[in-house]
Design a protein around this motif. Structure first.
Motif, PDB file in Angstrom:
ATOM      1  N   VAL A  94       0.695  -1.070  -0.217  1.00  0.00           N
ATOM      2  CA  VAL A  94      -0.209  -0.076  -0.001  1.00  0.00           C
ATOM      3  C   VAL A  94       1.084   1.364  -0.496  1.00  0.00           C
ATOM      4  N   ARG A  95       2.033   1.072   0.887  1.00  0.00           N
ATOM      5  CA  ARG A  95       3.114   2.422   0.765  1.00  0.00           C
ATOM      6  C   ARG A  95       3.206   2.410  -0.023  1.00  0.00           C
ATOM      7  N   SER A  96       3.758   1.665  -1.312  1.00  0.00           N
ATOM      8  CA  SER A  96       4.237   2.296  -2.383  1.00  0.00           C
ATOM      9  C   SER A  96       3.280   2.570  -3.475  1.00  0.00           C
ATOM     10  N   ILE A  97       2.010   2.096  -3.354  1.00  0.00           N
ATOM     11  CA  ILE A  97       1.261   3.254  -4.384  1.00  0.00           C
ATOM     12  C   ILE A  97       0.696   4.635  -3.529  1.00  0.00           C
ATOM     13  N   TYR A  98       0.660   4.424  -2.845  1.00  0.00           N
ATOM     14  CA  TYR A  98      -0.090   5.474  -2.045  1.00  0.00           C
ATOM     15  C   TYR A  98       1.421   6.780  -2.319  1.00  0.00           C
ATOM     16  N   SER A  99       2.545   5.678  -2.303  1.00  0.00           N
ATOM     17  CA  SER A  99       3.746   7.416  -2.221  1.00  0.00           C
ATOM     18  C   SER A  99       3.799   7.569  -3.655  1.00  0.00           C
ATOM     19  N   SER A 100       3.459   7.335  -4.695  1.00  0.00           N
ATOM     20  CA  SER A 100       3.623   7.869  -5.702  1.00  0.00           C
ATOM     21  C   SER A 100       2.837   8.349  -6.488  1.00  0.00           C
ATOM     22  N   VAL A 101       1.099   7.450  -6.001  1.00  0.00           N
ATOM     23  CA  VAL A 101       0.449   8.429  -6.602  1.00  0.00           C
ATOM     24  C   VAL A 101       0.041  10.404  -5.293  1.00  0.00           C
ATOM     25  N   LYS A 102       0.515  10.064  -4.317  1.00  0.00           N
ATOM     26  CA  LYS A 102       0.157  10.945  -3.825  1.00  0.00           C
ATOM     27  C   LYS A 102       2.262  11.905  -4.324  1.00  0.00           C
ATOM     28  N   GLN A 103       3.000  11.297  -4.886  1.00  0.00           N
ATOM     29  CA  GLN A 103       4.223  12.695  -4.978  1.00  0.00           C
ATOM     30  C   GLN A 103       3.480  13.365  -6.671  1.00  0.00           C
ATOM     31  N   VAL A 104       3.192  12.091  -7.817  1.00  0.00           N
ATOM     32  CA  VAL A 104       1.894  13.297  -8.832  1.00  0.00           C
ATOM     33  C   VAL A 104       1.320  13.739  -8.579  1.00  0.00           C
ATOM     34  N   SER A 105       0.199  13.330  -7.215  1.00  0.00           N
ATOM     35  CA  SER A 105      -1.063  14.807  -6.677  1.00  0.00           C
ATOM     36  C   SER A 105      -0.528  15.997  -6.377  1.00  0.00           C
ATOM     37  N   ASP A 106       0.664  15.853  -5.698  1.00  0.00           N
ATOM     38  CA  ASP A 106       1.339  17.393  -5.127  1.00  0.00           C
ATOM     39  C   ASP A 106       2.341  18.337  -5.600  1.00  0.00           C
TER      40      ASP A 106
END
Length: 208
Positions: A94-106
């Motif tokens: 979950v952390r790998s998916i969340y980190s990638s999505v959050k970095q893109v959205s930020d």
């Protein structure tokens, strides 16, 4: 026959944009209305009022975004978000998916982000063929160790759907920076070159 053809084309030019716009808006409203599914069945507006309210999901979505934004903007809210991020980062996968999505959205939505801030001309897919693209940043980390000669990260969108495209890294000297806004460039891409940007010659060219 010439008049009939002219009237038919004129009718299409009048009707088609309105029909497509109405269809897109209907899809957006219908999709956002699905946010009502997060409410318990007994709280559904259709059940409480006895009839369906089109667009209520849009209002609910905007309200949720405003409330979350207001809460996350203060000190306590920021601490709560940081605590939630730390908790998610402890969960494998979950952390790998969340980190990638959050970095893109930020990068895309943050006020200080630089994604899609500059439209450029690049030669793609081969030399001598030009297209519009957007600078999204610069190579970093291990990639930057190999691409050390002034490279930039570029997104080359497809036409007429700019949500699909190619991520490439090009030398900055191979990208021609344009004065046109990102919105204007997107319209140019989506319209397949039909909606051309207003005539504008950069000052550097006017002085030559």
């Amino acid at each position: 026959m010439a008049s009939l053809r002219k009237w038919l084309l004129t009718g299409l030019l009048v009707i088609v944009p309105g029909v497509i716009t109405a269809g897109v808006l209907n899809w957006i409203v219908g999709t956002l209305d699905q946010t009502l599914l997060i409410l318990p069945d007994a709280w559904q507006p259709d059940k409480l009022l006895g009839f369906h309210i089109p667009g209520f999901g849009v209002v609910l979505t905007l309200l949720i975004l405003l409330i979350v934004g207001a809460v996350a903007s203060n000190f306590a809210g920021r601490k709560l978000v940081q605590w939630g991020d730390a908790l998610v980062h402890r969960i494998p996968v979950v952390r790998s998916i969340y980190s990638s999505v959050k970095q893109v959205s930020d990068t895309l939505f943050a006020e200080s982000g630089n994604a899609f801030r500059k439209a450029v001309l690049v030669q793609w897919p081969r030399e001598g063929v030009w297209t519009l693209a957007f600078v999204t940043g610069a190579p970093s980390g291990e990639v930057a160790a190999y691409l050390y000669d002034g490279f930039v990260s570029v997104y080359v969108p497809t036409t007429p759907n700019p949500t699909g495209g190619y991520f490439v890294m090009l030398r900055r000297s191979d990208c021609v920076e344009l004065d046109m806004s990102v919105d204007t460039a997107l319209k140019y891409i989506v319209s397949m070159g039909v909606v051309a940007p207003a005539d504008h010659v950069p000052a550097s060219f006017r002085t030559q």
